[in-house]
Design a protein around this motif. Sequence first.
Motif, mmCIF file in Angstrom:
data_model
loop_
_atom_site.group_PDB
_atom_site.id
_atom_site.type_symbol
_atom_site.label_atom_id
_atom_site.label_comp_id
_atom_site.label_asym_id
_atom_site.label_seq_id
_atom_site.Cartn_x
_atom_site.Cartn_y
_atom_site.Cartn_z
ATOM 1 N N TRP A 20 32.568 33.786 37.017
ATOM 2 C CA TRP A 20 33.493 32.892 37.717
ATOM 3 C C TRP A 20 33.194 32.873 39.213
ATOM 4 O O TRP A 20 33.803 32.142 39.965
ATOM 5 C CB TRP A 20 34.947 33.331 37.574
ATOM 6 C CG TRP A 20 35.459 33.414 36.166
ATOM 7 C CD1 TRP A 20 34.736 33.304 35.010
ATOM 8 C CD2 TRP A 20 36.818 33.629 35.777
ATOM 9 N NE1 TRP A 20 35.560 33.449 33.918
ATOM 10 C CE2 TRP A 20 36.848 33.656 34.363
ATOM 11 C CE3 TRP A 20 38.011 33.806 36.475
ATOM 12 C CZ2 TRP A 20 38.028 33.852 33.645
ATOM 13 C CZ3 TRP A 20 39.183 34.008 35.769
ATOM 14 C CH2 TRP A 20 39.190 34.031 34.360
ATOM 15 N N LEU A 65 45.141 41.846 39.403
ATOM 16 C CA LEU A 65 46.480 41.282 39.562
ATOM 17 C C LEU A 65 47.341 41.663 38.373
ATOM 18 O O LEU A 65 46.859 41.790 37.258
ATOM 19 C CB LEU A 65 46.399 39.762 39.630
ATOM 20 C CG LEU A 65 45.638 39.195 40.821
ATOM 21 C CD1 LEU A 65 45.305 37.731 40.568
ATOM 22 C CD2 LEU A 65 46.472 39.351 42.077
ATOM 23 N N PHE A 66 48.617 41.818 38.632
ATOM 24 C CA PHE A 66 49.565 42.019 37.538
ATOM 25 C C PHE A 66 50.647 40.957 37.676
ATOM 26 O O PHE A 66 51.213 40.761 38.742
ATOM 27 C CB PHE A 66 50.177 43.413 37.595
ATOM 28 C CG PHE A 66 51.358 43.583 36.685
ATOM 29 C CD1 PHE A 66 51.220 43.392 35.326
ATOM 30 C CD2 PHE A 66 52.607 43.907 37.188
ATOM 31 C CE1 PHE A 66 52.312 43.524 34.468
ATOM 32 C CE2 PHE A 66 53.702 44.053 36.342
ATOM 33 C CZ PHE A 66 53.549 43.863 34.990
ATOM 34 N N THR A 92 45.889 39.981 33.231
ATOM 35 C CA THR A 92 46.900 40.244 34.262
ATOM 36 C C THR A 92 48.204 40.721 33.639
ATOM 37 O O THR A 92 49.223 40.775 34.305
ATOM 38 C CB THR A 92 47.192 38.976 35.077
ATOM 39 O OG1 THR A 92 47.578 37.947 34.166
ATOM 40 C CG2 THR A 92 45.985 38.522 35.857
ATOM 41 N N GLY A 148 36.912 36.931 27.928
ATOM 42 C CA GLY A 148 36.676 35.725 28.712
ATOM 43 C C GLY A 148 37.851 35.249 29.541
ATOM 44 O O GLY A 148 37.844 34.159 30.084
ATOM 45 N N GLY A 149 38.890 36.069 29.641
ATOM 46 C CA GLY A 149 40.057 35.678 30.443
ATOM 47 C C GLY A 149 40.297 36.672 31.553
ATOM 48 O O GLY A 149 39.369 37.313 32.037
ATOM 49 N N LEU A 150 41.544 36.787 31.938
ATOM 50 C CA LEU A 150 41.902 37.692 33.014
ATOM 51 C C LEU A 150 43.106 38.493 32.528
ATOM 52 O O LEU A 150 44.148 37.918 32.225
ATOM 53 C CB LEU A 150 42.280 36.846 34.237
ATOM 54 C CG LEU A 150 42.099 37.420 35.618
ATOM 55 C CD1 LEU A 150 40.656 37.817 35.846
ATOM 56 C CD2 LEU A 150 42.529 36.385 36.634
ATOM 57 N N LEU A 198 36.183 46.399 35.530
ATOM 58 C CA LEU A 198 36.027 44.945 35.480
ATOM 59 C C LEU A 198 35.923 44.465 34.035
ATOM 60 O O LEU A 198 36.452 43.414 33.676
ATOM 61 C CB LEU A 198 34.802 44.529 36.293
ATOM 62 C CG LEU A 198 34.706 43.035 36.612
ATOM 63 C CD1 LEU A 198 35.978 42.528 37.279
ATOM 64 C CD2 LEU A 198 33.512 42.757 37.517
ATOM 65 N N TYR A 230 39.351 44.323 32.781
ATOM 66 C CA TYR A 230 40.124 43.266 33.433
ATOM 67 C C TYR A 230 39.730 41.901 32.902
ATOM 68 O O TYR A 230 40.559 41.006 32.782
ATOM 69 C CB TYR A 230 39.878 43.358 34.940
ATOM 70 C CG TYR A 230 40.723 42.441 35.800
ATOM 71 C CD1 TYR A 230 42.093 42.304 35.586
ATOM 72 C CD2 TYR A 230 40.151 41.748 36.862
ATOM 73 C CE1 TYR A 230 42.863 41.496 36.402
ATOM 74 C CE2 TYR A 230 40.913 40.943 37.684
ATOM 75 C CZ TYR A 230 42.271 40.817 37.445
ATOM 76 O OH TYR A 230 43.021 40.016 38.256
ATOM 77 N N SER A 231 38.437 41.725 32.594
ATOM 78 C CA SER A 231 37.995 40.390 32.186
ATOM 79 C C SER A 231 37.643 40.333 30.702
ATOM 80 O O SER A 231 36.768 39.593 30.297
ATOM 81 C CB SER A 231 36.807 39.963 33.031
ATOM 82 O OG SER A 231 35.803 40.934 32.967
ATOM 83 N N LYS A 244 39.320 28.081 35.245
ATOM 84 C CA LYS A 244 39.583 29.530 35.196
ATOM 85 C C LYS A 244 39.573 30.131 36.595
ATOM 86 O O LYS A 244 40.450 30.918 36.968
ATOM 87 C CB LYS A 244 38.518 30.216 34.343
ATOM 88 C CG LYS A 244 38.718 29.985 32.859
ATOM 89 C CD LYS A 244 37.620 30.676 32.080
ATOM 90 C CE LYS A 244 37.921 30.677 30.589
ATOM 91 N NZ LYS A 244 36.831 31.306 29.835
#
Lengths: 456, 367
Positions: free
Chosen positions: A354, A4-5, B178, B174-176, B167, B170-171, A364
């Motif tokens: 997750w 996602l952005f 975006t 420990g977060g995302l 991945l 992207y991760s 999260k």
Amino acid sequence: MYPLFEFPTIGGGMIIALIATFHILPCHLATGGFWMAYFLERRGHADKNQELLDYIKHFALMILIFCFVLGSITGVGIWFASTIISPRAISGLIHTYVWGWATEWVFFIIEIVAIYTYYYTFGKVAPKTHMRIGLIYAWAAWISMVIITGILAFMMTPGKWLETGGFFDGFFNPTYWPQLFYRTMMMLAISGMFAAVMAGFMKDGKTQNYVVKTAGRWGLAGMVLGALFAVWYYFKLPATAHEILASIPYAAMMFKVSLVIGAVMAIYFALLIFGQTPLAHPVVAIPMVFVLFVGIGGGESVREFSRRPYLMPGYMYSNQIIAHDFEVKGIKSEVARFQKDGFLQSNYFVPADWRNINEKNYLKAGMLLTKANCVICHTMEADGRSSLPRLIERIGITAAADLAAYLKTIGDDYPYMPAFAGNDVERRAAAAYMVSIVPNNEAEPPTPAWVLNGDE
Amino acid sequence: MDINSALQALRDPLGVPFFPWVFQLLMVLTFALHILFVNLVVGGLALAVYEHFKGGDFNLRLSKALAQVSTVNLSVAIVLGVAPLLFVQVIYDPFWYASNSLSAWWAMAFLLVIALGFLATYVFYLKRKKSPQGYGLFGVSGLVFVLCAGIIISALSVQALVPQKWLEWYSANGGLATTGTSLYHFEIGRFSHFIVPAFINIGIFMMLYAWYFRPRADADAAYLDWVGRSGAKMAKIAAMIQVVVGFWWLLTVPADLHFMRNPFLWIGASLGLLLLVGLMKAESAPDRYAIPMALLSFVAILGMGTAREALRMAYLGVFDYSIYTYPLNIDWGSTALFLVTFVMGLVVIAYPMTVAFKLGRGTLTES
Ligand code: HEM
């Protein structure tokens, strides 16, 4: 689903609409400008009017720079913006219409060869040869519009495509013809506006008056006929679109803005026809370009809003999730699948720890689910555009359990929002996250046990 | 979900509307045309700037001609970029979209720097009429912007080849991620391999320039001789450097791809060497060698583009990804529409191109 952005504060959807607005002026000018140039050049040669011919040469150079810098880059810009904001939607369009775009691209090649030849041979080849090259450009540019309109109209009303999946069934859809005529008229009006701006830089006299009058005529004809075709277009839109325009205040306002600006532009062009040449002076004409720009922006917003909650109506939601079964292509609804099997289990771009919701990661995971479902239309910041926390505040929900219940029927209760794509645990995790970002929320935060087991 | 099946799942469920190899062929062909014009822009701007600051009658004349032609070449390069952009998204959609979304801001910046480069190049060309030695900085910034665009798109292309990293990126922490603010992977060797040929191709372009203007009544033979000879010399030196760059890049390609054993690599490399041999001879008679060298260079670029595609297939083969198994949903009607239009387009552009060609050369005869 792809990574996602999030576009901060104004949101991704708005960025696409903004670039699209910037694109419409140069691209309609690129398609319409050379009909004007051809018309004036014929006149210029017939009257042996060198001043007029000089004007057209300058006109062509400005089109070259304006359209081929801004037009081509904003055009590719819409594409790149869609690529990062809703890749699966642009992918769906491309996998349906790749040959349409490739065909349009052939016309781009013709355009670029023709326009440079036109400009660099100006005054150096026989008038007939030169005008023929101008005409090649004008036709190629208009045909590129004939093609792209099919794809744009498809995004509003896919028509029979939903039953057959056929290229031409989607292309010649219910709003194709009204949109094509409407855009053709807009292209004449925008060319009129551009001609007026350029005429403002000429020295006073008969030639200038003539150009300004012509610009006014083209502009007025474009606006008046364009309005008629817009009405036709409006009535061809599906009922949900009309409902959305009535129920979302912002969309309704933008709709009015574009109508009022249409009228203002028509009056302006009428004044040019009736000899008000000074109104072509840059001090007036350039602000008028800005007014036109705002009107186009209004029209674009209406277009964006009226196909909510879809990006490809009847097939894919705005948040890139496939909404319904698509029988002929053997595609199954993802909403149904994600509600049953879970979103997190069905997608690759989920951090490994997750994937299974537990008492440690539920906020999260809830964030990921919220963003995947909602961020295309709502920002996550309290001070952002169409802010999710603010909207939740507005409807007065504070407890996670209430929000989880709200999410369950969101797709049925609102014509412009998709159903939540996730299973029950995921829905509660998302609700838990959402209430946690509502500013000054004093309600008791949900317990992990509730998220995992629920009590609905 | 492992990466191999994830890549299958990311493919567009609508399938492709025609046989994937057709899109692949068109992609390689249009990429070759794109990179040829990118080369002409980079080489043309670099040389225009250099000659501009160097000064001298011939140098300024050449600089002006190159600045002008760079504005045209840049538009052409952009339009030619649209086609591979379309086709890559048809057959390599999982890779292209993942790479772009992860570096979203860079994908946007790509267009911004092109727009700025374009405007700077136009100023560099248009304003020099008024002050021949001024505005050089616009030329420099035009070049820098265009190179930045190249660096970004090259990074995006390389990121697309390493799905095992996505991945992780992207991760991170420990977060995302975006936010799309990072550019993760850039290979200087690979990039150089696409940019050094700028000097081969602009050199050949100068040979063509001399050949083209020779028949004009007002041709300045001394000037054209100088342009043709300098071009041939530059092309030759650049071709030598390119051979070195090629091997340097090759050594950095992961050994487990066994790319060294790939026939397409060696076909491409041999074409490059053949070009070098041709260019060694060209210096003696640039006019005569202009057309053959231009053709040979284009064939070599095609070879390079094919090898690049073979490399991509090697990278993605590790994940059992093959475009040839992409689900098909054949649509004959729209395929025919494109093919017919494509042929028609080539016929139509022949007319303005002929007029322009003859006019510039001073051989246009008409009433
Ligand atoms: C004007 C500045 C530009 C420069 C210097 C440039 C340079 C390059 C280079 C060096 C590559 C090879 C990358 C690699 O494989 O490592 C490339 C590929 C590519 N470029 Fe451009 N480019 C420019 C503009 C554009 C534009 C405007 C477009 C789109 C309209 C475009 C579309 C592409 C595409 C689709 C590829 C192939 C990507 C792939 O196959 O993965 N380029 N370009």
